[in-house]
Design a protein around this motif. Sequence first.
Motif, PDB file in Angstrom:
ATOM      1  N   VAL A   1      59.507 -15.156 -49.858  1.00 23.35           N
ATOM      2  CA  VAL A   1      60.452 -14.036 -49.941  1.00 23.35           C
ATOM      3  C   VAL A   1      60.500 -13.593 -51.404  1.00 23.35           C
ATOM      4  O   VAL A   1      61.415 -13.937 -52.148  1.00 23.35           O
ATOM      5  N   PRO A   2      59.495 -12.829 -51.841  1.00 27.75           N
ATOM      6  CA  PRO A   2      59.391 -12.510 -53.268  1.00 27.75           C
ATOM      7  C   PRO A   2      60.517 -11.652 -53.821  1.00 27.75           C
ATOM      8  O   PRO A   2      60.693 -11.575 -55.031  1.00 27.75           O
ATOM      9  N   HIS A   3      61.307 -11.048 -52.964  1.00 25.32           N
ATOM     10  CA  HIS A   3      62.420 -10.229 -53.443  1.00 25.32           C
ATOM     11  C   HIS A   3      63.747 -10.999 -53.416  1.00 25.32           C
ATOM     12  O   HIS A   3      64.804 -10.427 -53.659  1.00 25.32           O
ATOM     13  N   ALA A   4      63.683 -12.310 -53.173  1.00 26.21           N
ATOM     14  CA  ALA A   4      64.899 -13.130 -53.099  1.00 26.21           C
ATOM     15  C   ALA A   4      65.641 -13.132 -54.433  1.00 26.21           C
ATOM     16  O   ALA A   4      65.031 -13.190 -55.499  1.00 26.21           O
ATOM     17  N   THR A   5      66.957 -13.071 -54.350  1.00 22.81           N
ATOM     18  CA  THR A   5      67.794 -13.159 -55.548  1.00 22.81           C
ATOM     19  C   THR A   5      68.741 -14.350 -55.468  1.00 22.81           C
ATOM     20  O   THR A   5      69.533 -14.570 -56.382  1.00 22.81           O
ATOM     21  N   LEU A   6      68.668 -15.088 -54.354  1.00 15.58           N
ATOM     22  CA  LEU A   6      69.527 -16.244 -54.164  1.00 15.58           C
ATOM     23  C   LEU A   6      68.691 -17.484 -53.878  1.00 15.58           C
ATOM     24  O   LEU A   6      67.695 -17.412 -53.144  1.00 15.58           O
ATOM     25  N   SER A   7      69.112 -18.597 -54.424  1.00 19.84           N
ATOM     26  CA  SER A   7      68.483 -19.870 -54.087  1.00 19.84           C
ATOM     27  C   SER A   7      68.927 -20.250 -52.674  1.00 19.84           C
ATOM     28  O   SER A   7      69.885 -19.671 -52.130  1.00 19.84           O
ATOM     29  N   ILE A   8      68.274 -21.229 -52.108  1.00 19.21           N
ATOM     30  CA  ILE A   8      68.653 -21.667 -50.764  1.00 19.21           C
ATOM     31  C   ILE A   8      70.084 -22.210 -50.776  1.00 19.21           C
ATOM     32  O   ILE A   8      70.860 -21.943 -49.865  1.00 19.21           O
ATOM     33  N   ALA A   9      70.450 -22.936 -51.822  1.00 22.72           N
ATOM     34  CA  ALA A   9      71.811 -23.468 -51.934  1.00 22.72           C
ATOM     35  C   ALA A   9      72.840 -22.348 -51.947  1.00 22.72           C
ATOM     36  O   ALA A   9      73.862 -22.422 -51.261  1.00 22.72           O
ATOM     37  N   ALA A  10      72.587 -21.308 -52.714  1.00 24.35           N
ATOM     38  CA  ALA A  10      73.520 -20.179 -52.791  1.00 24.35           C
ATOM     39  C   ALA A  10      73.571 -19.433 -51.461  1.00 24.35           C
ATOM     40  O   ALA A  10      74.633 -18.970 -51.036  1.00 24.35           O
TER      41      ALA A  10
END
Length: 125
Positions: free
Chosen positions: A111-120
């Motif tokens: 997901v190259p446009h992700a702005t959140l970590s999995i935890a967040a």
Amino acid sequence: MNENNRYSDKDLAEFKELILSKINYAEEDLALINSAFKNDSNNGTDDTSPTFKAFEEGSETMSKEANVQLAIRQEKFIRDLKNALLRIENKTYGICRVTGKLIMKERLKLVPHATLSIAAKRLQQ
């Protein structure tokens, strides 16, 4: 910003290449969706029964609505990818906007446009 709090220039270049590739594919898909939506060609149904023509027109309307929704989603995806390119240029790419920590490379590759970590992301649910 500490060098450990961001991806290296080499990593950012790799992500940029991946994102540019995804943008190209996404724009090709969007062009196909738009051409399908704008296709006003008549399939020679003038001589068919009016009952069947009504069903066909209803189906055509539903198909156009579905294509519009697909086009909207694709445009948002392209916009998100272009925003990711801006973050690469600013050297803030891959930093979670909630935790401030680096997002895992594996997640960014998927997901190259992700702005959140999995935890967040889990915290949002």
